[in-house]
Scaffold this motif. Structure first.
Motif, PDB file in Angstrom:
ATOM      1  N   THR A  10     -35.687 -73.034  68.426  1.00  9.62           N
ATOM      2  CA  THR A  10     -36.234 -74.064  67.558  1.00  9.62           C
ATOM      3  C   THR A  10     -37.683 -73.724  67.245  1.00  9.62           C
ATOM      4  OG1 THR A  10     -36.748 -76.430  67.379  1.00  9.62           O
ATOM      5  CG2 THR A  10     -36.894 -75.469  69.556  1.00  9.62           C
ATOM      6  N   ASP A  21     -37.143 -82.687  66.128  1.00 14.37           N
ATOM      7  CA  ASP A  21     -35.713 -82.859  65.878  1.00 14.37           C
ATOM      8  C   ASP A  21     -35.117 -83.906  66.820  1.00 14.37           C
ATOM      9  OD1 ASP A  21     -36.227 -81.056  67.974  1.00 14.37           O
ATOM     10  OD2 ASP A  21     -34.325 -80.012  67.704  1.00 14.37           O
ATOM     11  N   SER A 100     -33.989 -71.938  62.944  1.00  6.81           N
ATOM     12  CA  SER A 100     -34.800 -72.570  63.992  1.00  6.81           C
ATOM     13  C   SER A 100     -35.585 -73.765  63.462  1.00  6.81           C
ATOM     14  CB  SER A 100     -35.758 -71.550  64.618  1.00  6.81           C
ATOM     15  OG  SER A 100     -36.651 -71.009  63.662  1.00  6.81           O
ATOM     16  N   ARG A 102     -35.393 -76.885  62.853  1.00  5.58           N
ATOM     17  CA  ARG A 102     -34.393 -77.917  63.133  1.00  5.58           C
ATOM     18  C   ARG A 102     -34.743 -79.283  62.559  1.00  5.58           C
ATOM     19  NH1 ARG A 102     -30.517 -75.556  65.602  1.00  5.58           N
ATOM     20  NH2 ARG A 102     -30.968 -73.584  66.633  1.00  5.58           N
ATOM     21  N   HIS A 106     -32.326 -81.146  59.823  1.00  6.01           N
ATOM     22  CA  HIS A 106     -31.887 -82.535  59.967  1.00  6.01           C
ATOM     23  C   HIS A 106     -31.640 -83.139  58.589  1.00  6.01           C
ATOM     24  CE1 HIS A 106     -31.952 -86.790  61.237  1.00  6.01           C
ATOM     25  NE2 HIS A 106     -32.756 -86.972  60.198  1.00  6.01           N
TER      26      HIS A 106
END
Length: 552
Positions: A10, A21, A100, A102, A106
């Protein structure tokens, strides 16, 4: 016995490793407002990715975001249709997104946007890669097929990262979200390397004693291509990208990157506070944002914003997302809008220049057999000539193809800045004919090219921020501006965000995460707080704060 599934990487940025995230995914939501605050208008200046993220989350929390936009929704997530076939687009700004990222993904997942691998050099998504340096050409599908000198450069880079930047330790800490170890190591690197340029870092590394190795690395690099345009920048800028794998495993959005901010503009959240079901940002604005802001003034009850139409409105809080240089020359504002040390950081912000030129083709002809046989007619191209980077996109043999004939940075961008789109295309075709003799690219081009030079775009003046050596302190001031307890009451309520406020400028993830910082700041400024059990970035700042380097 089966091995454990690897923990996914991430973009847990080591300067401030807050898990955005996880904050977004928590069922408790991002926060709550005190009674009586529902429907409070909050100005959001700029309808790019940062502005749309902030506005979307403020809407969900029950506030009334009021978006201002000087040009078009999307900002540098700009997808331009080709005049000859508008169903095909070229991504003029952001076009590749690391998995990565994240927090960004989303929202990509929320909108159900389709993705596909980006055709980076030596990627399985491209037919092959041609490296053209000093008049010599090498063709390869994988890094292992390149000559030994390229392997030596790759090994030198890996060795340097392990020995001087503790790469394995940092990557492991990020994967495990071990913020204690991550901060311990990274804070030490910040103190050691804040004054070091990327080139200086390489030149003082034992593995890069050879100028030839540094030259090849600058022109070719690994992953997304050459690194030489970053040579003058702080090495910390590059290390952040590498340790978070932001330069690897990249995807593009099918149909263009602009779908993401436009999707947030139109999306009707399922969970809303205050607003009736079916409310969207577009419906609140009757279909379009307000015109661009021309002046910001402080008032007794907040801020007075004047837009291009001459209308003035007052808000208790403002989220400001454009490049901070626009506060110097595009938006009239008084000196007390920001503390003096923040104005210094704004003035010192350094932006990277970048140019692109795209053409539509009748078909992906580059997959034809090359003259003489054996391989495809063209591949993804890295060159030390004017084009620098050529990227190829296709949807199948019977569909039109898209070519990014040139993707250049800084000095290379300036070489074409004064040329018209037609002149740029003519020069690039001439240069590429030297690399691919016998391939008639022009015969496959449909219609006119589309181009951009971000440093000449009046509301951007550059592609993205990139700190020079010694600028860490300035970046820290801008990033931490969302925490306003230390400011005088008269200087609270304006929140800076956007990718040039983030630690990873040039990545949409930074636009998203700093927008979320601003959301936390607005909620707190209006008397609210993070949801129980789901502390926000400001709540955890004390334990995750960027290291503060001494001034003396």
């Amino acid at each position: 016995m089966t091995s454990a599934t690897p923990t996914p990487m991430t973009m847990l940025v080591p300067d401030f490793p807050f898990s955005y995230d996880s904050w977004l995914a928590h069922p408790a939501g991002l926060g709550t407002l005190p009674a009586g605050r529902a429907g409070t208008p909050v100005a959001v200046v700029g309808a790019g990715m940062a502005g749309l993220t902030a506005a979307y989350e403020l809407l969900r929390l029950g506030l009334r975001p009021v978006l201002y936009e000087a040009e078009r929704i999307g900002g540098r997530m700009r997808s331009v249709p080709f005049p000859a076939a508008p169903e095909h687009v070229a991504d003029m700004g952001a076009m590749r997104f690391p998995v990565s990222a994240r927090a960004l993904f989303h929202y990509i997942g929320l909108l159900g946007l389709a993705t596909r691998p980006f055709p980076n050099p030596l990627s399985p998504a491209t037919p092959g890669t041609l490296i053209d340096l000093n008049g010599q050409r090498e063709w390869a599908r994988t890094a292992e097929e390149l000559p030994a000198v390229f392997q030596e450069v790759a090994e030198a880079w890996e060795k340097t990262l392990q020995e001087r930047a503790e790469l394995s330790t940092l990557c492991s800490a990020i994967r495990q979200r071990d913020t204690r170890t991550l901060k311990l190591v990274w804070n030490r690197l910040v103190a050691a390397f804040d004054d070091q340029s990327f080139y200086g870092f390489l030149a003082t590394s034992p593995a890069f004693r050879s100028f030839r190795h540094r030259e090849i690395f600058g022109q070719v690099g690994f992953g997304t291509g050459g690194w030489d345009t970053d040579f003058p920048n702080s090495v910390l800028e590059v290390l952040r990208v590498v340790v978070t794998e932001a330069d690897a495993h990249q995807l593009s959005l099918v149909g263009g990157a602009e779908q993401l901010p436009r999707g947030l503009w139109e999306h009707r959240p399922e969970r809303l506070v205050h607003w009736p079901r079916g409310t969207s940002l577009a419906s609140l604005h009757e279909g379009s944002p307000l015109p661009g802001v021309t002046a910001i003034r402080r008032a007794a009850d907040g801020f007075r914003l004047t837009d291009r139409s001459g209308a003035t409105r007052t808000y208790p809080a403002v989220v400001y997302t454009p490049h901070v240089w626009t506060l110097l020359n595009r938006v009239s504002c008084p000196p007390d809008l920001l503390p003096a040390e923040h104005w210094t950081a704004v003035e010192r912000t350094h932006y990277m220049g970048a140019s692109k030129l795209f053409v539509l083709t009748d078909r992906p002809f580059w997959r034809d057999t090359a003259p003489g046989g054996g391989r495809e007619a063209m591949g993804m191209t890295l060159t030390d000539r004017l084009a620098r980077g050529v990227y190829l996109f296709d949807d199948g043999p019977d569909r039109p193809g898209v070519m990014c004939l040139s993707y250049t940075w800084n000095d290379d961008s300036l070489k074409v800045a004064t040329l018209s789109a037609g002149e740029r295309l003519a020069v690039l075709l001439e240069r590429l004919a030297e690399i691919y003799p016998g391939v008639d690219i022009a015969s496959h081009v449909i219609g006119d090219p589309v181009t951009v030079t971000w440093e000449t775009e009046p509301h951007f003046m550059g592609a993205f921020k990139a700190n020079l050596p010694g600028q860490y302190r300035y970046q820290r001031r801008l990033f931490t501006h969302f925490l306003q307890d230390g400011l005088s009451p008269a200087q609270r309520g304006l929140f800076l965000c956007g990718d040039d406020i983030s630690w990873t400028a040039g990545f949409a993830e930074g636009a998203v995460t700093t927008a979320l910082n601003a959301v936390w700041g607005v909620v707190r400024h209006l008397g609210g707080a993070s949801a129980a059990g789901n502390p926000g970035p400001g709540d955890l700042f004390g334990e995750l704060a960027p290291v503060e380097l001494p001034d003396a």
